[in-house]
Design an enzyme around this catalytic site. Structure first.
Site, PDB file in Angstrom:
ATOM      1  N   ALA A   1       0.830  -1.205   0.000  1.00 35.78           N
ATOM      2  CA  ALA A   1       0.000   0.000   0.000  1.00 35.78           C
ATOM      3  C   ALA A   1       0.865   1.256   0.000  1.00 35.78           C
ATOM      4  O   ALA A   1       0.550   2.245  -0.682  1.00 35.78           O
ATOM      5  CB  ALA A   1      -0.934  -0.005   1.210  1.00 35.78           C
ATOM      6  N   CYS A   2       1.979   1.235   0.738  1.00 35.33           N
ATOM      7  CA  CYS A   2       2.865   2.394   0.763  1.00 35.33           C
ATOM      8  C   CYS A   2       3.543   2.599  -0.587  1.00 35.33           C
ATOM      9  O   CYS A   2       3.747   3.746  -1.015  1.00 35.33           O
ATOM     10  CB  CYS A   2       3.911   2.238   1.864  1.00 35.33           C
ATOM     11  SG  CYS A   2       3.272   2.547   3.525  1.00 35.33           S
ATOM     12  N   ALA A   3       3.899   1.515  -1.263  1.00 38.50           N
ATOM     13  CA  ALA A   3       4.494   1.650  -2.602  1.00 38.50           C
ATOM     14  C   ALA A   3       3.546   2.409  -3.516  1.00 38.50           C
ATOM     15  O   ALA A   3       3.958   3.332  -4.247  1.00 38.50           O
ATOM     16  CB  ALA A   3       4.814   0.275  -3.177  1.00 38.50           C
TER      17      ALA A   3
END
Length: 432
Positions: A395-397
């Site tokens: 999700a952070c990517a």
């Protein structure tokens, strides 16, 4: 409960007001939704109860961590497709209350209650941490750091690879020309160049992790280094690496809070991926403490994730999933706020470099490492903990790729009264 997937799809689209972008497979084996898309697997009705009692991101996170929900197919494609329904939708609970004024939506909610089964709230997964009221004391910071970093050094070796650097790498123009190890080495070298490290100088590495920056600076630039961390496991690992490199005469690793360092001054300070843990209320205290620990003319390199500013900063809330499962008490600030606080402490900010795309690429490498070593990662931690990390990093990517968050290296100087900063006229020559 025949054909639960079709009923769920219909209910979800009525509640959300848009077609579902993924296919659903329910606990009864039924499927519904657009073909040739990632499949959201709802393993049991408990997943629905989690969403009913915590609408939005936290309910989804609890279901994911507990294994009540899963995704088949491309995880990034699924998260990207659902981003508009989750992270970019606003306050989910408030939106749902407003939507409930519609008779069709109320009927859909009643149908969802029938599908969910007994109206009992499931207990949160054991990996969840409750947010404390008193944030960023020495005790609470140590507890939060332990939750995140004391998962086990063997677990981090799987995720981070041989470099053991837990911050974004610095990639060349073509990904195929670099490995994660070489890109992390290039990041450490970039930091050293920005700090102007030369033999005999003294460096404080705040949040030293597993010792990679301290070792690189001492080995490649001949400096003496004090590295500090709040994690006992990190410190033990870093000390062994330092000894194995034959650098015990130049590198000291301490379990110590930055507020307790009293043996300055230092010629340079590196803070790489640590300031996110400091907290808004403590940030000026943090920048002032680092300023006091530097010699006149000394440099600080602050490498920090940043969020986008809000129109109403008073309404900003931390990410519920990350706060509950990943970084308890962690807080992100806009880059402008960070620069302002550095200047308020007395620093002269000389360079700001955004390396947002570099973090997205790094995270995709970490996810691939975790997926490759999945079975061992589960044995070393727990199924829930491994699922937390896979979701969090993927999700952070996407958040970095979509410009929802960024990461910046800020070079600041404790400029002496003479005004001589000691920096070259063309600072970007450190790219070499």
């Amino acid at each position: 409960m025949a054909d639960a997937a079709s009923r769920l799809t219909r209910v979800a689209e009525q509640l959300l007001g848009v077609p579902l972008p993924v296919r659903i497979r329910a606990w009864d084996g039924s499927q519904a939704g657009p073909p040739a898309t990632p499949v959201l697997v709802i393993r049991n009705r408990r997943a629905l109860r989690r969403l009913l009692f915590k609408p939005g991101e936290l309910g989804l996170a609890r279901a994911w961590v507990a294994g009540d929900l899963d995704i088949e197919g491309d995880l990034y494609a699924a998260l990207d497709a659902m981003a508009g329904l989750i992270w970019e939708r606003g306050d989910d609970a408030r939106s749902l209350v407003q939507a409930m004024r519609d008779p069709e939506v109320r009927a859909a909610a009643r149908e969802l209650l029938k599908l969910a089964g007994p109206p009992l709230p499931p207990a949160p997964p054991r990996e969840e941490v409750r947010r404390r009221r008193h944030l960023h004391t020495r005790h609470s910071d140590k507890r939060a750091i332990s939750h995140h970093y004391d998962v086990g050094n063997d677990f981090y070796e799987i995720v981070l690879g041989a470099s053991m650097v837990y911050s974004c790498a610095y990639w060349g123009p073509a990904e195929e020309d670099a490995t994660l190890v070489s890109a992390q080495r290039d990041k450490l070298e970039l930091v050293c160049r920005k700090l102007g490290l030369t033999p005999g100088r003294r460096l404080l590495d705040v949040g030293c992790g597993w010792g990679s920056m301290a070792i690189h600076a001492a080995r490649e630039h001949g400096v003496g280094v004090v590295g500090i961390t709040l994690s006992q496991e990190q410190a033990a690992y870093a000390r062994k690496r330092v000894a194995d490199e034959g650098l015990t005469d130049r590198v000291e690793i301490r379990v110590q809070d930055y507020r307790d360092v009293v043996d300055g001054p230092f010629d340079a300070i590196s803070s790489i991926g640590m300031a996110e843990h400091v907290g808004t209320e403590r940030y000026l205290e943090y920048t002032s403490a680092l300023y006091a620990l530097l010699k006149p003319g000394g440099r600080l390199l602050n490498h920090q994730i940043a969020r986008r500013p809000q129109r109403d900063e008073g309404a900003y809330e931390v990410d519920r999933f990350i706060d509950a499962y990943v970084f308890p008490d962690g807080e992100l600030a806009p880059i402008g706020t960070t620069v302002t606080q550095l200047e308020r402490a007395g620093f002269e900010v000389r360079d700001v470099e955004s390396i947002r795309e570099h973090y997205a690429r790094t995270l995709r490498h970490w996810v691939a490492n975790l997926e490759t070593g999945w079975d061992r990662a589960v044995r070393l931690s727990s199924p829930g903990r491994a699922r937390v990390w896979r979701l969090y990093m993927a999700a952070c990517a996407l958040a970095f790729e979509r410009n929802r968050i960024g990461v910046n290296q800020v070079l600041a100087v404790r400029t002496p009264e003479s005004g001589a900063s000691g920096l070259p006229l063309r600072t970007r020559t450190w790219h070499g």
